[in-house]
Design an enzyme around this catalytic site. Structure first.
Site, PDB file in Angstrom:
ATOM      1  N   CYS A  39       0.837  -1.195   0.000  1.00  0.00           N
ATOM      2  CA  CYS A  39       0.000   0.000   0.000  1.00  0.00           C
ATOM      3  C   CYS A  39       0.871   1.244   0.000  1.00  0.00           C
ATOM      4  O   CYS A  39       2.087   1.179   0.171  1.00  0.00           O
ATOM      5  CB  CYS A  39      -0.911   0.022   1.234  1.00  0.00           C
ATOM      6  SG  CYS A  39      -1.931  -1.446   1.429  1.00  0.00           S
ATOM      7  N   GLY A  68      -0.769   1.152  -5.224  1.00  0.00           N
ATOM      8  CA  GLY A  68      -2.065   0.510  -5.045  1.00  0.00           C
ATOM      9  C   GLY A  68      -3.137   1.175  -5.868  1.00  0.00           C
ATOM     10  O   GLY A  68      -3.306   2.392  -5.808  1.00  0.00           O
ATOM     11  N   ASN A 141       0.785  -0.030   5.915  1.00  0.00           N
ATOM     12  CA  ASN A 141       1.372  -0.699   4.760  1.00  0.00           C
ATOM     13  C   ASN A 141       2.183  -1.880   5.257  1.00  0.00           C
ATOM     14  O   ASN A 141       3.052  -1.723   6.107  1.00  0.00           O
ATOM     15  CB  ASN A 141       2.269   0.285   3.989  1.00  0.00           C
ATOM     16  CG  ASN A 141       3.124  -0.410   2.944  1.00  0.00           C
ATOM     17  OD1 ASN A 141       2.718  -1.408   2.353  1.00  0.00           O
ATOM     18  ND2 ASN A 141       4.322   0.105   2.718  1.00  0.00           N
ATOM     19  N   GLY A 142       1.906  -3.078   4.731  1.00  0.00           N
ATOM     20  CA  GLY A 142       2.690  -4.238   5.109  1.00  0.00           C
ATOM     21  C   GLY A 142       1.820  -5.391   5.555  1.00  0.00           C
ATOM     22  O   GLY A 142       0.649  -5.489   5.196  1.00  0.00           O
ATOM     23  N   TYR A 320      11.219  -3.224  -7.819  1.00  0.00           N
ATOM     24  CA  TYR A 320       9.939  -3.120  -8.515  1.00  0.00           C
ATOM     25  C   TYR A 320       9.016  -2.024  -8.007  1.00  0.00           C
ATOM     26  O   TYR A 320       8.529  -1.215  -8.787  1.00  0.00           O
ATOM     27  CB  TYR A 320       9.210  -4.463  -8.431  1.00  0.00           C
ATOM     28  CG  TYR A 320       7.838  -4.481  -9.081  1.00  0.00           C
ATOM     29  CD1 TYR A 320       7.700  -4.497 -10.458  1.00  0.00           C
ATOM     30  CD2 TYR A 320       6.684  -4.475  -8.314  1.00  0.00           C
ATOM     31  CE1 TYR A 320       6.445  -4.513 -11.053  1.00  0.00           C
ATOM     32  CE2 TYR A 320       5.422  -4.490  -8.901  1.00  0.00           C
ATOM     33  CZ  TYR A 320       5.310  -4.519 -10.266  1.00  0.00           C
ATOM     34  OH  TYR A 320       4.074  -4.529 -10.853  1.00  0.00           O
TER      35      TYR A 320
END
Length: 591
Positions: A39, A68, A141-142, A320
């Protein structure tokens, strides 16, 4: 849009504390919450309490949209009244003008999520909220890996209600639960916040970075003890008070900021959001650190909240996910990708000294930087052979194998003159399932390529990621139990070549500064070594496979499982998107 008044609205979590149910309908399914998400998050606090932060958060989320595309949400606080808007969709589609007008306030959080193995319900779109104490919102996030133990503690021992499949809700309730008694003990809010954060970090395993908005109190940013997921911190002079500053500029550290009351603060997943909004990047939040900005005093405080922090950032961020113009842990993502391309070319020269490559072509967009440097090192022309349709989601995070295959053709089209009669080296950032690679090789051959060579700037992905990236289960990975020749045959190319893990680590480490060198990374999807101690073969990975394989995801999407959930979890009403306002006070024309 949902309006929440902290002093009037009892949340589901808090109602359940006083109306506990002895039944346990969730069975063992709830032992491992199946929401895995990469995210983008952002939190902003302005010194001017009459200013509005909505447009800045919107712009920041737009910059973080690459992290996202499935759902987006913003919550703001206006003189202790919370305004929340969240839904499935892109940032530009979720927030219209009438939403933005209502998202008033000088402090707020924003969140973007991509579709993963968890639910796509917008009930799990963030920020999430609980009203006690103060009214707390979270953007995260995670992935937390010990959800089994945390759910048991929160639901069965403490008696808090867990209403979604999101581990973010666990982080929210843990923090709220441990902040509550501290607030009753005394008025020292700085100590109270850090004590609660110490409890959260002690109890939670995994890779996570997050933000808490404590209504009427302040903004908290935090990062897991290994620093797996990224989070950066920035500040600027408040436009309202700028004339009160001399030419010395913004202070460099939170410690020096403690004396300033006229600064605006921002915390975000990537530095590009801070740059775009005109803030100064101060630094990354450190592993195990929490930063608390007191909105009443303007003071900024920081503390390491874990006894054994050790920086091991996720190396796949550099490969990425991150934008090339971002700085993470002091390292330029762009520079690391240049180095990846250089090392990839050196390996090609070593393995194929008499190679007959005519041209180097990147797979847009992430691999472009690496491909450019590889072409330079190989002394071959760099050409754009694929044109990308930017209005379609990333394929490796799209659900369903057939959907991914179809999406590749919609996403990319070839410039046939760059392929016709040539031996082409294709450069991609990584190869996950191989679906995209196979389609791309076919497209190159259909465009007239004589030979197609495929190279990956990352090593073979042979293991699942459990820290927030939706890399699939092990058996669905093309590199699982296969060598290079088998992989080349499966994707249809003449040969395939991967980056060595040691070279990838060196590409990132060599770009770090001597003052703050990077020496260790989370490389679990390449090496199978998990910095938080999980081991392949544990029950965790068996349950992970049951939840995340393509067949299981397809069943959830098709509704073949009862009520859209496994083992008795009820479907959330209206997909979790009830339109409600429990604030009974007069709100004028606002509805």
């Amino acid at each position: 849009i949902i309006f929440i008044t902290a002093d009037a609205l009892p949340s589901l979590a808090d109602r359940s504390r006083h109306n506990l149910c002895n039944s346990n309908p969730f069975d063992t399914y709830y032992k491992l919450l199946d929401c895995y998400s990469m995210c983008g998050i952002i939190g902003i606090l302005l010194a001017d309490e009459n200013a509005n932060v909505n447009q800045m958060i919107f712009d920041g989320l737009t910059v973080l949209q690459h992290r996202g595309q499935d759902a987006a949400g913003i919550v703001t606080s206006e003189h202790r009244r919370l305004h929340l808007r969240k839904d499935n969709g892109l940032v530009k589609d979720v927030f219209h003008q009438h939403h933005m007008i209502e998202l008033r306030g000088s402090v707020g959080l924003g969140h973007v999520r991509y579709p993963t193995a968890g639910s796509s319900s917008c009930a799990e779109a963030q920020p999430l909220y609980t009203n006690y104490p103060y009214g707390i919102c979270v953007a995260h996030n995670g992935n937390v890996t010990n959800t089994k133990e945390l759910t048991t503690e929160l639901r069965d021992t403490i008696g808090r209600h867990i209403n979604t499949d999101s581990d973010s809700e666990l982080l929210l309730n843990l923090f709220a639960e441990h902040l509550t008694p501290k607030c009753k003990e005394g008025p020292d809010m700085v100590q109270n916040v850090f004590s609660a954060m110490e409890a959260v970090m002690t109890k939670c395993k995994g890779g996570y970075a997050g933000l808490y908005l404590i209504n009427g109190v302040g903004l908290v940013g935090f990062r897991d003890p290994h620093g797996i997921r990224p989070m950066v911190f920035g500040s600027r002079k408040s436009p309202r008070f700028e004339t009160k500053f001399d030419k010395s500029g913004v202070p460099d550290t939170p410690a020096r900021m403690a004396n300033e009351r006229t600064l605006d603060y921002v915390m975000a997943s990537e530095s590009v959001a801070i740059d775009t909004l005109g803030f100064k990047l101060i630094r990354d939040i450190r592993p195990g650190e929490a930063i608390f900005v007191d909105m009443n005093t303007g003071h900024c405080h920081s503390r390491i909240c874990h006894p054994n922090p050790k920086l091991s950032p996720c190396i796949f961020e550099y490969v990425y996910f991150a934008r090339p113009d971002s700085i993470m842990d002091g390292v330029s993502v762009y520079n690391t990708r240049l180095k990846m391309g250089e090392k990839l070319a050196e390996k090609i020269i070593k393995r194929y000294p008499n190679h007959d490559i005519d041209v180097v072509i990147p797979i847009p967009d992430t691999s472009r930087t690496s491909a450019l440097q590889a072409a330079y090192r190989l002394d071959r022309p760099f050409r754009e052979g694929f044109i990308k349709n930017r209005y379609i989601a990333r394929t490796f995070i799209m659900p369903g194998q057939e959907t991914r295959k179809k999406s590749v053709r919609l996403k990319l089209n070839t410039i046939k003159s760059e392929f016709a009669g040539k031996n082409v080296l294709l450069v991609d950032d990584s190869i996950v399932r191989g679906t995209t690679a196979n389609e791309i090789v076919q497209m190159a051959r259909e465009a007239g390529a004589r030979k197609v060579f495929f190279s990956s700037a990352a090593p073979p992905i042979r293991y699942p990621n459990i820290y927030g990236i939706d890399i699939p289960t092990q058996k669905e990975l093309i590199a699982y139990d296969r060598g290079d020749e088998e992989i080349a045959k499966k994707i249809g190319c003449d040969w395939v070549l991967y980056q060595d893990l040691a070279d990838l680590e060196d590409a990132v480490a060599s770009a770090s500064s001597t003052d703050t060198p990077l020496t260790e990374f989370d490389t679990s999807c390449f090496s199978g070594k998990y910095v938080t101690g999980e081991k392949i073969g544990d029950d965790y990975f068996r349950e992970l496979h049951e939840l995340r394989n393509d067949e299981a995801q397809e069943k959830r999407r098709s509704g073949s499982e009862k009520n859209g959930r496994k083992r008795g979890l009820p479907q959330q009403s209206m997909d979790g998107c009830e339109s409600m306002s429990n604030d009974k006070r007069s709100m004028g024309k606002v509805k």
